[in-house]
Design an enzyme around this catalytic site. Structure first.
Site, PDB file in Angstrom:
ATOM      1  CG  ASP A  85     -57.525  43.644 -39.686  1.00  0.00           C
ATOM      2  OD1 ASP A  85     -56.684  42.800 -39.350  1.00  0.00           O
ATOM      3  OD2 ASP A  85     -57.259  44.625 -40.423  1.00  0.00           O
ATOM      4  CB  VAL A 139     -48.820  43.992 -35.827  1.00  0.00           C
ATOM      5  CG1 VAL A 139     -48.814  44.480 -34.377  1.00  0.00           C
ATOM      6  CG2 VAL A 139     -49.499  45.032 -36.729  1.00  0.00           C
ATOM      7  CG  HIS A 189     -51.909  39.571 -34.651  1.00  0.00           C
ATOM      8  ND1 HIS A 189     -50.604  40.007 -34.643  1.00  0.00           N
ATOM      9  CD2 HIS A 189     -52.291  39.569 -35.946  1.00  0.00           C
ATOM     10  CE1 HIS A 189     -50.214  40.257 -35.879  1.00  0.00           C
ATOM     11  NE2 HIS A 189     -51.218  39.997 -36.699  1.00  0.00           N
ATOM     12  CG  HIS A 215     -55.435  37.695 -39.172  1.00  0.00           C
ATOM     13  ND1 HIS A 215     -55.599  38.970 -39.669  1.00  0.00           N
ATOM     14  CD2 HIS A 215     -54.105  37.538 -38.963  1.00  0.00           C
ATOM     15  CE1 HIS A 215     -54.409  39.562 -39.758  1.00  0.00           C
ATOM     16  NE2 HIS A 215     -53.493  38.717 -39.341  1.00  0.00           N
TER      17      HIS A 215
END
Ligand code: 5GP
Ligand code: ZN
Length: 115
Positions: free
Chosen positions: A31, A97, A101, A103
């Site tokens: 990240d 975004v 995705h 994390h």
């Protein structure tokens, strides 16, 4: 690939990004603004806008995300200390975004509940 999608562009090599892991279904990036000593983004190659857009055909993909998360946490030495896999869905949960995705966070004590 979706137009004007940051992660599609990184996956396509149009915007620079260093993959710490990749396979035929996903890529993993560090990240850009890490929230813990280990903070990786596990990003399916397929453009899926949010968790709400997952289809039954994506079930194996999501399982694969968790397999990769666990292996990376072990390989990078933060599995034992505890880690978290987080998906933010929609603005109210912090999604910024619009390409699905996950994390992967670890390397410090992670408090609960998150903010
Ligand atoms: P979200 O807020 O959507 O759950 O997560 C988006 C994440 O992408 C954020 O943690 C943010 O720091 C990260 N990010 C945004 N732009 C870039 C970029 O260009 N490169 C990388 N590696 N991470 C990014
Ligand atoms: Zn995309």
């Amino acid at each position: 690939m979706a137009d004007n999608c940051l992660f599609c562009k990184i996956i396509a090599g149009e915007i620079p990004g260093t993959f710490i892991y990749q396979d035929d279904r996903l890529v993993v990036l560090q990240d850009i603004a890490p929230q813990s000593p280990h903070h990786y983004l596990i990003i399916p190659r397929k453009h899926i806008r949010t968790t709400l857009d997952l289809a039954a055909e994506d079930n194996d993909l999501v399982g694969h995300v968790y397999q990769v998360a666990a292996r990376l946490a072990e390989q990078h030495g933060f599995a034992e200390g505890g880690f978290r896999v987080v998906n933010n869905c929609n603005e109210g949960a912090g999604q910024t975004v619009w390409h699905l995705h996950f994390h992967l966070l670890g390397g410090r004590i992670l408090t609960w509940p998150p903010g």
